[in-house]
Design a protein around this motif. Structure first.
Motif, PDB file in Angstrom:
ATOM      1  N   PHE A 192      -7.868 -29.052  24.403  1.00  0.00           N
ATOM      2  CA  PHE A 192      -7.150 -30.022  23.578  1.00  0.00           C
ATOM      3  C   PHE A 192      -6.311 -29.303  22.523  1.00  0.00           C
ATOM      4  CE2 PHE A 192     -10.359 -32.666  25.419  1.00  0.00           C
ATOM      5  CZ  PHE A 192      -9.824 -33.938  25.457  1.00  0.00           C
ATOM      6  N   SER A 193      -5.284 -30.016  22.046  1.00  0.00           N
ATOM      7  CA  SER A 193      -4.430 -29.470  21.006  1.00  0.00           C
ATOM      8  C   SER A 193      -3.759 -30.613  20.265  1.00  0.00           C
ATOM      9  CB  SER A 193      -3.382 -28.528  21.615  1.00  0.00           C
ATOM     10  OG  SER A 193      -2.608 -27.917  20.600  1.00  0.00           O
ATOM     11  N   THR A 194      -2.937 -30.246  19.284  1.00  0.00           N
ATOM     12  CA  THR A 194      -2.104 -31.227  18.599  1.00  0.00           C
ATOM     13  C   THR A 194      -1.005 -31.694  19.547  1.00  0.00           C
ATOM     14  OG1 THR A 194      -0.841 -29.374  17.744  1.00  0.00           O
ATOM     15  CG2 THR A 194      -2.519 -30.299  16.303  1.00  0.00           C
ATOM     16  N   SER A 275     -19.906 -26.939  21.050  1.00  0.00           N
ATOM     17  CA  SER A 275     -20.465 -27.152  22.383  1.00  0.00           C
ATOM     18  C   SER A 275     -19.507 -26.767  23.500  1.00  0.00           C
ATOM     19  CB  SER A 275     -20.867 -28.622  22.544  1.00  0.00           C
ATOM     20  OG  SER A 275     -19.703 -29.452  22.576  1.00  0.00           O
ATOM     21  N   GLY A 276     -18.225 -26.627  23.161  1.00  0.00           N
ATOM     22  CA  GLY A 276     -17.214 -26.351  24.177  1.00  0.00           C
ATOM     23  C   GLY A 276     -16.639 -27.595  24.809  1.00  0.00           C
ATOM     24  N   ASP A 277     -17.086 -28.780  24.348  1.00  0.00           N
ATOM     25  CA  ASP A 277     -16.529 -30.028  24.876  1.00  0.00           C
ATOM     26  C   ASP A 277     -15.067 -30.167  24.513  1.00  0.00           C
ATOM     27  OD1 ASP A 277     -16.801 -32.597  26.176  1.00  0.00           O
ATOM     28  OD2 ASP A 277     -16.633 -33.480  24.177  1.00  0.00           O
ATOM     29  N   VAL A 278     -14.669 -29.574  23.383  1.00  0.00           N
ATOM     30  CA  VAL A 278     -13.265 -29.479  22.987  1.00  0.00           C
ATOM     31  C   VAL A 278     -12.946 -28.012  22.754  1.00  0.00           C
ATOM     32  CG1 VAL A 278     -11.607 -29.946  21.146  1.00  0.00           C
ATOM     33  CG2 VAL A 278     -13.066 -31.787  21.994  1.00  0.00           C
ATOM     34  N   GLN A 279     -12.006 -27.497  23.516  1.00  0.00           N
ATOM     35  CA  GLN A 279     -11.569 -26.109  23.368  1.00  0.00           C
ATOM     36  C   GLN A 279     -10.217 -26.115  22.661  1.00  0.00           C
ATOM     37  OE1 GLN A 279     -11.640 -24.449  27.300  1.00  0.00           O
ATOM     38  NE2 GLN A 279     -13.847 -24.793  27.552  1.00  0.00           N
ATOM     39  N   LEU A 280     -10.142 -25.435  21.531  1.00  0.00           N
ATOM     40  CA  LEU A 280      -8.968 -25.474  20.669  1.00  0.00           C
ATOM     41  C   LEU A 280      -8.019 -24.317  20.950  1.00  0.00           C
ATOM     42  CD1 LEU A 280     -10.812 -26.383  17.353  1.00  0.00           C
ATOM     43  CD2 LEU A 280      -9.535 -27.931  18.856  1.00  0.00           C
ATOM     44  N   PRO A 281      -6.757 -24.426  20.510  1.00  0.00           N
ATOM     45  CA  PRO A 281      -5.756 -23.384  20.772  1.00  0.00           C
ATOM     46  C   PRO A 281      -6.080 -22.067  20.068  1.00  0.00           C
ATOM     47  CG  PRO A 281      -4.728 -25.403  19.974  1.00  0.00           C
ATOM     48  CD  PRO A 281      -6.188 -25.570  19.799  1.00  0.00           C
TER      49      PRO A 281
END
Length: 303
Positions: A192-194, A275-281
């Motif tokens: 995910f990202s902006t 948790s890694g459910d959302v991986q950020l840039p």
């Protein structure tokens, strides 16, 4: 709360002197090309040659044949880039994303602006080969910073303004305040990202933010505030960062660019990142800076 600079600012650094006045002085350029202290970066397509994990700055007179590009002065040393064919290079050549860890490290301090300059110009030289007005071939001039056809039509490098924004909803700073993150169709699950998009002709940057958010997620945006910027030379973007306050929260993704979007409180964002459910840039992207500035601290995980 964080008090240091935003992560994306590591790629800005202190700008090098681009020595604009010398770009059409061939005698000066030739002297600097032969000067024993001058150095040149080798660029093939969008890749830079590396040696032992560092940018391989070579004596210009030992460089292979290519377009001579004057980058400028860094600490009293003239720097060039030699732009080669896109198919040249080897396994030890890295594209921009592969260079980011090196450019963000203390060992490469001061080199990021030179690399972004060189890669942006190399991309432009590769993509702009024929005059858009008459179709004739273009020849580099001004130490690689202009292209001219036989009819005298001059082409200049371009930077396309792109807006990138963190959308929030709720009382600023409150526990229930949420931010909006999206996942592009071409990205793996959990990345995910902006939101982001290009500014269209005749459009203000603020209205570009509002339009892009509405088009991609269906969310309506009111207040828009400038945050910062980051050059991104591939293909030719200047990323202009904003924060935006949402007037609505209903999400309807366009299913074209964005296939998933989520509202997340700070606690939910932290938990999902851990948790890694959302991986950020990446930590040096302006997207990461926008997210962490809103969150108020560093967050775990990266692409």
């Amino acid at each position: 709360m964080r008090t240091d600079t935003h992560p994306h600012e590591r790629l800005a650094g202190i700008a090098h002197d681009r020595l604009h006045a010398h770009r059409d002085d061939e005698d000066w350029l030739d002297r600097q090309w032969r000067h024993p202290e001058s150095r040149a970066m080798l660029v093939a397509g969008n890749r830079v040659r590396m040696t032992e994990g560092r940018i391989d700055w070579v004596r210009p007179t030992t460089a292979p044949t290519g377009v001579r590009l004057l980058l400028g002065d860094r600490a009293g040393q003239t720097r060039f880039a030699v732009v080669l064919g896109a198919d040249e290079g080897g396994e030890d050549w890295l594209a921009l994303r592969g260079l980011l860890p090196t450019l963000a490290s203390g060992e490469a301090e001061g080199e990021a602006t030179l690399v972004l300059h060189a890669l942006g110009m190399a991309e432009w030289l590769h993509a702009t080969r024929f005059c858009p007005r008459c179709g004739r071939p273009l020849t580099p001039q001004q130490a690689g910073h202009q292209l001219v056809c036989s009819d005298g039509h001059v082409q200049f490098p371009r930077s396309d303004p792109a807006v990138i924004m963190l959308v929030t909803f709720g009382e600023p700073g409150a526990d229930e305040e949420r931010c909006l993150l999206g996942r592009q169709r071409v990205w793996p699950e959990r990345r995910f990202s902006t939101l982001a998009g290009f500014c269209e002709p005749g459009e203000s940057l603020e209205n570009a933010v509002r339009r892009e958010v509405a088009e991609e997620t269906g969310v309506r945006v009111g207040e828009v505030t400038y945050f910062g910027n980051q050059p991104w030379p591939l293909p030719a973007s200047l990323m202009l960062g904003f924060t935006a306050r949402a007037d609505s929260t209903d999400i309807e993704v366009d299913e074209d660019e964005i296939v998933e979007a989520r509202w997340l409180t700070r606690a939910e964002l932290r938990s999902a990142a851990e948790s890694g459910d959302v991986q950020l840039p990446s930590g040096v992207s302006i997207s990461r800076s926008l997210i962490e500035a809103w969150y108020g601290d560093r967050l775990p995980g990266t692409w």
